[in-house]
Design an enzyme around this catalytic site. Structure first.
Site, PDB file in Angstrom:
ATOM      1  N   ASP A   4       0.799  -1.153   0.055  1.00 25.70           N
ATOM      2  CA  ASP A   4       0.146  -0.043  -0.085  1.00 25.70           C
ATOM      3  C   ASP A   4       0.693   1.419  -0.025  1.00 25.70           C
ATOM      4  OD1 ASP A   4       0.875  -0.259   2.640  1.00 25.70           O
ATOM      5  OD2 ASP A   4      -1.078   0.348   3.419  1.00 25.70           O
TER       6      ASP A   4
ATOM      7  N   ASP B 248       2.383   6.740   1.435  1.00 27.15           N
ATOM      8  CA  ASP B 248       1.570   5.476   2.003  1.00 27.15           C
ATOM      9  C   ASP B 248       0.016   5.942   1.667  1.00 27.15           C
ATOM     10  OD1 ASP B 248      -0.125   4.365   3.902  1.00 27.15           O
ATOM     11  OD2 ASP B 248       1.015   4.940   5.720  1.00 27.15           O
TER      12      ASP B 248
ATOM     13  N   LYS C 250       4.718   2.072  15.813  1.00 29.29           N
ATOM     14  CA  LYS C 250       3.674   3.038  16.254  1.00 29.29           C
ATOM     15  C   LYS C 250       3.891   3.476  17.745  1.00 29.29           C
ATOM     16  CE  LYS C 250       0.412   1.589  12.785  1.00 29.29           C
ATOM     17  NZ  LYS C 250       0.910   0.267  12.279  1.00 29.29           N
TER      18      LYS C 250
HETATM   19  N1  GDD Z   1      -0.677 -11.240   3.072  1.00 30.51           N
HETATM   20  C1  GDD Z   1      -1.024 -10.400   4.081  1.00 30.51           C
HETATM   21  N2  GDD Z   1      -1.526 -11.105   5.355  1.00 30.51           N
HETATM   22  N3  GDD Z   1      -0.695  -9.215   3.913  1.00 30.51           N
HETATM   23  C2  GDD Z   1      -1.343  -8.189   5.078  1.00 30.51           C
HETATM   24  C3  GDD Z   1      -1.775  -8.681   6.097  1.00 30.51           C
HETATM   25  C4  GDD Z   1      -1.991 -10.308   6.178  1.00 30.51           C
HETATM   26  O1  GDD Z   1      -2.534 -10.771   7.192  1.00 30.51           O
HETATM   27  N4  GDD Z   1      -1.937  -7.742   6.964  1.00 30.51           N
HETATM   28  C5  GDD Z   1      -1.437  -6.745   6.500  1.00 30.51           C
HETATM   29  N5  GDD Z   1      -1.005  -6.908   5.447  1.00 30.51           N
HETATM   30  C6  GDD Z   1      -0.350  -6.188   4.160  1.00 30.51           C
HETATM   31  C7  GDD Z   1      -1.319  -4.749   3.848  1.00 30.51           C
HETATM   32  O2  GDD Z   1      -2.193  -5.047   2.710  1.00 30.51           O
HETATM   33  C8  GDD Z   1      -0.246  -3.875   3.670  1.00 30.51           C
HETATM   34  O3  GDD Z   1       0.165  -3.896   2.334  1.00 30.51           O
HETATM   35  C9  GDD Z   1       1.012  -4.301   4.490  1.00 30.51           C
HETATM   36  O4  GDD Z   1       0.642  -5.476   4.744  1.00 30.51           O
HETATM   37  C10 GDD Z   1       1.407  -3.348   5.904  1.00 30.51           C
HETATM   38  O5  GDD Z   1       0.150  -3.482   6.618  1.00 30.51           O
HETATM   39  P1  GDD Z   1      -0.939  -2.192   6.998  1.00 30.51           P
HETATM   40  O6  GDD Z   1      -1.985  -2.514   7.847  1.00 30.51           O
HETATM   41  O7  GDD Z   1      -0.921  -1.223   5.932  1.00 30.51           O
HETATM   42  O8  GDD Z   1       0.184  -1.498   8.121  1.00 30.51           O
HETATM   43  P2  GDD Z   1       0.511  -0.097   8.576  1.00 30.51           P
HETATM   44  O9  GDD Z   1       0.306   0.968   7.426  1.00 30.51           O
HETATM   45  O10 GDD Z   1      -0.395   0.292   9.659  1.00 30.51           O
HETATM   46  O11 GDD Z   1       1.892  -0.005   8.872  1.00 30.51           O
HETATM   47  C11 GDD Z   1       2.919  -0.894   8.001  1.00 30.51           C
HETATM   48  O12 GDD Z   1       3.304   0.343   7.240  1.00 30.51           O
HETATM   49  C12 GDD Z   1       3.945   1.345   7.476  1.00 30.51           C
HETATM   50  C13 GDD Z   1       4.486   2.042   6.272  1.00 30.51           C
HETATM   51  O13 GDD Z   1       3.292   2.584   5.520  1.00 30.51           O
HETATM   52  C14 GDD Z   1       4.155  -0.976   9.084  1.00 30.51           C
HETATM   53  O14 GDD Z   1       4.989  -1.719   8.274  1.00 30.51           O
HETATM   54  C15 GDD Z   1       4.862   0.066   9.638  1.00 30.51           C
HETATM   55  O15 GDD Z   1       5.809  -0.067  10.259  1.00 30.51           O
HETATM   56  C16 GDD Z   1       5.365   1.067   8.382  1.00 30.51           C
HETATM   57  O16 GDD Z   1       5.793   2.341   8.792  1.00 30.51           O
HETATM   58 MG    MG Z   2      -0.402   0.722   5.538  1.00 32.83          MG
END
Ligand code: GDD
Ligand code: MG
Length: 364
Positions: free
Chosen positions: A107, A217, A158
């Site tokens: 994403d 993001d 976070k």
């Molecule tokens: N296959 C799979 N299975 N993918 C997953 C799952 C799962 O169960 N859960 C989440 N994802 C994928 C999401 O689609 C996304 O592309 C990515 O993993 C990160 O998950 P998010 O839910 O978007 O996390 P976030 O945005 O709160 O935080 C993450 O991204 C930040 C940067 O944008 C973390 O990695 C943070 O440390 C980081 O700063």
């Molecule tokens: Mg995200």
């Protein structure tokens, strides 16, 4: 080299548009985010991409099939959401143990120079290299403490405001050595950010690489609009008009604008700045459209006004209707004639709105 894209999240912060499409398939300048990512991976010579999928898995499989942009595409389809680390472990067989691989949060939109990141991996031979991006407010992200030799000595996901070790955030782009598989427990959901990275940091096997190219993001609706706006600003061409667009000569464009193929725009409509219009959209006469993204096939009837909003696929905005800043209109919604939606109203897919909405609310 192989790449793994984490694509299984639910995208709850992008509702109601994520009710009907995975967030990786949201259009960015009229092209799905995942296509931007795949193109950039093809450019650096990635041979095979594995998509780690769960939520709306079929949408990915149907669209991308077995190959795209000259790369083989495979799917690691989870039976239950394995979270970020669990998804990597679950893909272990497809990725194999031969060589380091690239992992991306699906994403994010970035123009990072991957070759520098890969070089860092060669130099350090670390279990994990993480791409880092400097931001003002790191509270929604993972953050690190970095030594002068680029070693990550702390990772905090976070952290509460004021407690993050730095403003250098996890950009969701990693080079991982196959040894990573020994660090992730199998058979259960694992958050790599909560469980694995903090340990790797303590063990000294974790390095960071700061980059300054574009990174965004699209986790929340506001970020999504902003990403489109910023990227439209970076385009050299200020007015894109797609193939067979049928535009009345009395339309007033306020650049930058991006209009996809087969779009119709009626007389005296005012379009832009920052109007991004998807394929087959119809704008009637004297429509006002600014700072907004309109998904394919939507209709904005005569005298409608749309400002700072996202209009879902196939939605119909009635004659003289007014859609204000921050509104998100789901796919196939109907907004009746002369209805006014105040700021930040979101409408779930296929709803019909028959009365004006005076305050920010969710119509479900
Ligand atoms: N296959 C799979 N299975 N993918 C997953 C799952 C799962 O169960 N859960 C989440 N994802 C994928 C999401 O689609 C996304 O592309 C990515 O993993 C990160 O998950 P998010 O839910 O978007 O996390 P976030 O945005 O709160 O935080 C993450 O991204 C930040 C940067 O944008 C973390 O990695 C943070 O440390 C980081 O700063
Ligand atoms: Mg995200």
């Amino acid at each position: 080299m192989k790449a793994l894209i984490l694509a299984g999240g639910k995208g709850t912060r992008l509702r109601p548009l994520s009710c009907t499409r995975p967030k990786l398939l949201f259009p960015i300048l009229n092209k799905p985010l995942l296509d931007w990512t795949l193109e950039s991976l093809a450019e650096i010579g990635i041979s095979e991409v594995t998509l780690a999928v769960k939520h709306m898995a079929e949408a990915f499989m149907q669209r991308y099939g077995k190959s795209k942009y000259g790369m083989k595409i495979s799917y690691s389809r989870e039976k239950k959401p394995m979270r970020t680390g669990g998804a990597i472990k679950y893909a272990e067989e497809l990725i194999g143990h031969k060589e380091p691989f690239l992992v991306l949060n699906g994403d994010i939109f970035t123009k990072i120079d991957y070759t520098k990141l890969l070089k860092k991996h060669k130099e350090t031979n670390a279990v994990a290299i993480i791409a880092l991006y400097r931001v003002e407010d790191p509270s929604r992200y993972g953050t690190v403490k970095l030594t002068e030799e680029s070693r990550v000595t702390q990772f905090a996901e976070k952290a509460p405001p004021g407690q993050a070790p730095s403003n250098l955030i996890n950009a969701g782009i990693y080079v991982l050595d196959p040894k990573i598989f020994d660090h992730i427990p199998g058979g259960r959901p694992v958050s790599i950010e909560h469980e694995i990275f903090p340990k790797l940091a303590k063990e000294g096997k974790f390095f960071g690489h700061e980059f300054k190219e574009i990174w965004m993001d699209i986790g929340k609706s506001r970020d999504y609009l902003k990403a489109n706006r910023i990227l439209l600003d970076t385009e050299e061409k200020k007015r894109h008009l797609g193939k067979d667009a049928n535009i009345d000569e009395k339309v007033k464009f306020n650049d930058p604008v991006m209009v996809d193929a087969e779009v119709k725009i009626g007389q005296k409509s005012r379009v832009g700045p920052h109007a991004i219009i998807g394929r087959d959209v119809v704008l009637g006469r004297e429509v006002l459209l600014e700072n907004s993204v309109v998904f394919p096939g939507a209709i904005l009837s005569d005298f409608a006004s749309v400002t700072g909003a996202v209009i879902g696929e196939g939605a119909t905005i009635g004659k003289g209707a007014k859609i204000s800043e921050g509104c998100i209109i789901g796919d196939y919604v109907t907004i009746r004639d002369n209805i006014t939606l105040s700021r930040d109203v979101t409408v779930c897919p296929s709803k019909e709105v028959t009365e004006s909405v005076p305050e920010s609310t969710r119509i479900i």
